[in-house]
Motif scaffolding. Structure first.
Motif, mmCIF file in Angstrom:
data_model
loop_
_atom_site.group_PDB
_atom_site.id
_atom_site.type_symbol
_atom_site.label_atom_id
_atom_site.label_comp_id
_atom_site.label_asym_id
_atom_site.label_seq_id
_atom_site.Cartn_x
_atom_site.Cartn_y
_atom_site.Cartn_z
ATOM 1 N N GLY A 119 0.781 -1.211 0.000
ATOM 2 C CA GLY A 119 0.000 0.000 0.000
ATOM 3 C C GLY A 119 0.820 1.272 0.000
ATOM 4 O O GLY A 119 2.004 1.287 0.377
ATOM 5 N N PRO A 120 0.228 2.374 -0.438
ATOM 6 C CA PRO A 120 0.953 3.644 -0.592
ATOM 7 C C PRO A 120 1.493 4.223 0.706
ATOM 8 O O PRO A 120 2.413 5.037 0.668
ATOM 9 N N ALA A 121 0.941 3.805 1.848
ATOM 10 C CA ALA A 121 1.438 4.346 3.116
ATOM 11 C C ALA A 121 2.869 3.913 3.397
ATOM 12 O O ALA A 121 3.569 4.534 4.200
ATOM 13 N N LEU A 122 3.335 2.857 2.711
ATOM 14 C CA LEU A 122 4.659 2.315 2.987
ATOM 15 C C LEU A 122 5.684 2.631 1.902
ATOM 16 O O LEU A 122 6.811 2.139 1.958
ATOM 17 N N GLY A 123 5.323 3.430 0.902
ATOM 18 C CA GLY A 123 6.333 3.784 -0.086
ATOM 19 C C GLY A 123 5.758 4.182 -1.420
ATOM 20 O O GLY A 123 4.546 4.354 -1.602
ATOM 21 N N ARG A 124 6.675 4.306 -2.386
ATOM 22 C CA ARG A 124 6.313 4.801 -3.714
ATOM 23 C C ARG A 124 5.695 3.710 -4.573
ATOM 24 O O ARG A 124 5.988 2.539 -4.419
ATOM 25 N N GLU A 125 4.891 4.128 -5.505
ATOM 26 C CA GLU A 125 4.281 3.216 -6.456
ATOM 27 C C GLU A 125 5.280 2.899 -7.564
ATOM 28 O O GLU A 125 6.179 3.674 -7.857
ATOM 29 N N GLY A 126 5.124 1.727 -8.186
ATOM 30 C CA GLY A 126 5.982 1.397 -9.315
ATOM 31 C C GLY A 126 6.584 0.014 -9.259
ATOM 32 O O GLY A 126 7.366 -0.357 -10.137
ATOM 33 N N GLY A 127 6.282 -0.777 -8.244
ATOM 34 C CA GLY A 127 6.785 -2.140 -8.184
ATOM 35 C C GLY A 127 8.084 -2.281 -7.423
ATOM 36 O O GLY A 127 8.662 -1.302 -6.934
ATOM 37 N N PRO A 128 8.590 -3.516 -7.318
ATOM 38 C CA PRO A 128 9.777 -3.778 -6.496
ATOM 39 C C PRO A 128 11.040 -3.083 -6.997
ATOM 40 O O PRO A 128 11.965 -2.856 -6.218
ATOM 41 N N ALA A 129 11.109 -2.763 -8.268
ATOM 42 C CA ALA A 129 12.282 -2.047 -8.765
ATOM 43 C C ALA A 129 12.344 -0.638 -8.211
ATOM 44 O O ALA A 129 13.410 -0.004 -8.200
ATOM 45 N N VAL A 130 11.211 -0.130 -7.721
ATOM 46 C CA VAL A 130 11.143 1.246 -7.201
ATOM 47 C C VAL A 130 11.253 1.269 -5.689
ATOM 48 O O VAL A 130 11.958 2.102 -5.118
ATOM 49 N N ASP A 131 10.575 0.358 -4.995
ATOM 50 C CA ASP A 131 10.523 0.419 -3.533
ATOM 51 C C ASP A 131 10.264 -0.982 -2.975
ATOM 52 O O ASP A 131 9.155 -1.506 -3.106
#
Length: 881
Positions: free
Chosen positions: A179-191
């Motif tokens: 979920g967005p509360a734990l980091g940036r959107e975009g998949g595992p390559a991003v966060d």
């Protein structure tokens, strides 16, 4: 979903699909390259590599694992843990990618009510190796994943090998979007915090060749039999399914952390530094519990040292949180209750586990007291002399002799306005590490060089002309300079390499004796010898650090052993023989040495014995050893046929392989006669002194003696003398009266403890009587509920006391809750005859968190407010179905 349920569902799922359920292997592993199992595939390694035929085509397990390489990061992040559990399913030449992907997807997304984990399929992402088009296509076909949630990655992330020639292959990892509360959107390559990896599927389909690390090696071709190795992190899945932020919040960890916070009188989340320490405690207590349950005992080396360090870090962290009383007796029962549903062995062996841990904590607390006295004395001298810096040598002494952590030295010195020469301490630690025979280096059998390169040197030049018994210096030629990747043209200043000489005076580590230290010098270079090994029969290798200039193959050098180092080594090795003979003189011939290690100033000797040696016996052994030194018994070396050595009673140790001609070392003739290849003094008096420093257990039926030898023996005795002097001054008693004075103090303390226990018992009895009178009726069963501010032991005592005061023929149930979230339920005999069961009641009260006997049971794992609410429902639960 509780962690134990996640575990059960995984095994049930794969068992239903033809996998043999294989129990977790113990944490200590026979694999010579490892101390502990560090991955779920380790027990299956011989089958995956093709070394052995697997007994089943497919298998599944939940394997206990330990990783300690990043132990310093434990607690500082919420992603590192020492102990973890790896759910795995394996195929040995049976199914491959399609089935592995289908199994992972099915179990992950099947609803909970149907036996799965119920993860939202729209929040699952996967990664694949950029070359693995087959896996990408299968994820689309089997799972229906859209292209944007299939991420291609390179070798570092998605290509697996063991780091050496053998099986390898691409892998595919499953991630869950938290979920967005734990980091940036975009998949595992991003966060990778928001997108948490929870399962890795390894497709072993290729064979790799020589090459460094994870990349840069050639792929030689397809394996004849393709295998599947998958790993799902149990703690990670629990984090997801319990909707927690991290592994420290799950049901197997958080109760330990909460109990530690309660003991410290703080709240988790209120202070960042305190939170780190609480996480360290939670992780390390859990890890120590599992290691102790699997038979690892605290020790000064190898697996035992890892356990000792973990226990001491936990105790140290509690001290930093302000808890100076013993903490492990409070924390380990909580860890036991957390882990018992999945690992019943922690309950079965808990008495032993608790005893070992308590002994280790007591020893460390004693270490802290001793070290504090030494530190205070050193600081006082420095301040009296007008200084403000504690030398690195003093800090190292505290660490090496007293086991005093450097961070504690820094903290306590700063409290007294004194700095510490940290650079000097670090340099001495580095030197010690270089001297020590690290297990990893010993397992590699050649320092930094590959065994195949060493074999080529031996085949080309023949055996080393070894002169360690005859001289401390030789004129030698460098035959080869080797690094991790092969032969080197030269080694330059600061580099560490392995060198092979045609002739060497250096003793190679063997027979329990540490290797020599010394120097190689030439016309334009100098190198320090930091390790000497015999990796192949007849070949001696020297691990070197080039101090100046350049070392090249073909160079003429003077090889020189450090004479002080060799003298200390000779004293220690001869001292080991003397101590062994003294031990057999006092205890008899069955006290046969079963292992030893000696280095300058120190020796240890292991021997089979069922009980601890009394102080009197230790004194007799030490006296017998030093009597041999005072008598100046001669030390002689003789070569003879093995049959003759046996006839004269020479002891052959360690199950070594001996040739027909053997070297026999005698001290005082028949008094000590052993087969030995080590270096020794010429007369026993040259040993100086042997001072026993410790005696203890290192396993079932195995004891260990340790001693300081030579100048270190005198230094040890001087420290003991100073300690007695300080005790005499503090107690105001002559030395001869110290035992009686201390015994009197201990008697008074014990009397005070007994009085306190009596008062607590009377208070419990008085409260129990009042509570029994206020019992409420629940369908014909007398029910009492109450809370206590103290711990689980007090709750248990109160519950049983109230139960015993209820009317004898009336069914009764008593529930007592603590402020820390523990509930104890006690059921009397009439209630049990009516079908009520304490263990069942606890589990129903706490959603399965607990257990015990039908008469008394306890559980926990809920927050205090939920515990209070749960306990309030006990009367209704008693009358319900």
């Amino acid at each position: 979903m509780l962690t134990a349920d996640i575990r059960r569902r995984f095994l049930d799922f794969f068992a239903a699909r033809g996998h043999t359920v294989v129990p977790s292997a113990p944490l200590p592993t026979p694999d010579p390259t490892l101390l502990f199992v560090n991955a779920g595939m380790v027990p299956f390694k011989p089958y995956l590599t093709g070394e052995q035929q697997a007994p089943w085509p497919r298998a599944t397990s939940v394997q206990k694992c330990i990783r300690t390489l990043d132990i310093e990061e434990v607690g500082r992040t919420t992603r590192h843990g020492s102990f973890f559990q790896m759910n795995g399913n394996f195929s040995f030449g049976d199914y491959f990618k399609r089935e592995a992907i289908a199994f992972a997807w099915e179990l992950s997304t099947t609803p909970v009510a149907e036996g799965g984990y119920g993860l939202d399929p729209e929040r699952i992402w996967v990664t694949v190796h950029h070359s693995d088009a087959e896996a990408r296509d299968l994820w689309r076909a089997v799972a229906g994943l859209p292209e944007r949630r299939i991420v291609a990655r390179g070798d570092e992330d998605n290509f697996w090998s063991m780091g050496v020639p053998g099986p390898c292959g691409p892998c595919s990892e499953l991630y869950y979007d938290r979920g967005p509360a734990l980091g940036r959107e975009g998949g595992p390559a991003v966060d990778e915090d928001r997108y948490m990896e929870f399962w890795n599927l390894v497709f072993m389909q290729y064979e790799r060749g020589e090459g460094p690390g994870k990349t840069g090696y050639p792929v030689l071709g397809e394996l004849p039999r393709r295998n599947i190795d998958t790993g799902m992190g149990l703690e990670r899945m629990a984090t997801l399914l319990q909707e927690k932020d991290n592994l420290y919040e799950i049901d197997e960890t958080r109760p330990i952390l909460s109990r530690a916070a309660e003991l410290a009188g703080i709240r988790y989340g209120a202070d960042a530094e305190s939170d780190v320490r609480l996480r360290v405690v939670a992780d390390h207590v859990r890890t120590a519990l599992m290691l102790l349950a699997d038979g690892t005992a605290p020790a000064n080396e190898g697996r035992g040292y890892v356990l000792r360090r973990i226990l001491r870090r936990a105790v140290r962290s509690m001290r930093q949180l302000g808890v100076h009383d013993p903490a492990l007796p409070e924390l380990l029962p909580v860890a036991r209750d957390c882990m018992a549903p999945g690992h019943p062995e922690v309950t079965d062996g808990f008495a032993r586990i608790a005893d070992q841990a308590a002994g280790e904590e007591d020893a460390f607390r004693s270490t802290l007291r001793q070290g504090t006295t030494v530190l205070d004395t050193a600081v006082a001298k420095i301040r009296d002399a007008g200084g403000r810096v504690l030398p690195g040598t003093q800090a190292f002494l505290l660490h090496d002799t007293y086991g005093f952590p450097i961070d504690l030295t820094l903290e306590m010195a700063a409290e007294q306005g004194v700095d510490v020469d940290r650079a000097g301490f670090t340099a001495l630690m580095e030197l010690q590490r270089e001297r020590a025979r690290a297990d990893a280096r010993a397992r590699k059998q050649g320092g930094t060089a590959d065994t195949r390169d060493l074999r080529r040197v031996l085949d080309t030049h023949g055996p080393t002309d070894w002169r360690a018994w005859d001289t401390l210096t030789t004129e030698s030629t460098v035959l080869a300079v080797l690094g991790p990747t092969g032969p080197l043209p030269a080694a330059r200043e600061g580099e560490i390499v392995t060198a092979v000489l045609d002739r060497s005076p250096f003793y190679a580590e063997s027979g329990g004796q540490d290797s020599d230290a010394g120097r190689l010098t030439g016309a334009a270079f100098e190198a320090e010898v930091i390790d000497v090994q015999r990796p192949l029969p007849g070949l001696i290798t020297h691990q070197l650090r080039v101090v100046s200039g350049e070392l090249a193959a073909g160079a003429r050098v003077q090889a020189a052993v450090d004479p002080d180092w060799r003298l200390g080594a000779r004293q220690a090795h001869s001292g080991t023989h003397v101590l062994h003979a003294a031990l057999r003189e006092v205890l008899g011939p069955t006290a046969l040495q079963s292992g030893s290690y000696n280095r300058p100033g120190h020796l240890r000797l292991d021997f089979p014995w069922r009980t601890a040696l009394s102080g009197t016996v230790r004194g007799e052994v030490e006296e017998a050893a030093n009597r041999a030194l005072r008598q100046d018994l001669p030390v002689g070396v003789r070569w003879m046929p093995l049959s003759e050595a046996r006839e004269i009673g020479a002891l052959a140790l360690f199950d070594e392989t001996y040739g027909e001609e053997v070297r026999v070392v005698e001290i005082g003739g028949a008094w000590s006669r052993e087969l030995c290849g080590g270096t020794h003094v010429a007369h026993a008096s040259q040993i100086g002194t042997i001072a026993l420093t410790s005696e203890g257990s290192v396993g079932a039926g195995l004891r260990r003696l340790e001693a300081a030898v030579g100048i270190e023996g005198f230094r040890y005795l001087a420290r003991e003398r100073d300690l007695v002097t300080r005790l005499s001054e503090h107690l105001g008693a002559p030395r001869a009266e110290l035992p009686e004075r201390i015994a009197g103090l201990l008697d008074r303390l014990k009397a005070t403890d007994r009085e306190n226990a009596r008062l607590r018992h009377e208070a419990t009895a008085a409260r129990a009587a009042g509570l029994a009178d206020r019992a409420v009726d629940a369908g014909g069963v007398r029910v009492v509920t109450t809370t206590v501010e103290s711990g689980a032991d007090e709750a248990r005592a109160l519950a049983t006391a109230v139960r015993d005061r209820l009317p004898a023929r009336t069914a009764g149930v008593v529930g007592v809750a603590t402020g820390s979230g523990v509930v104890v339920v006690a059921v009397n005999q009439p209630a049990r005859e009516a079908g009520l069961d304490a263990a069942a009641l606890v589990k129903r009260l706490l959603d399965g968190r607990g257990g015990g006997s039908p008469a008394v049971a306890q559980g926990g794992g809920l927050s205090p407010d939920r515990i209070t609410a749960a306990l309030a429902g006990l009367p209704k639960l008693v009358t319900g179905p």
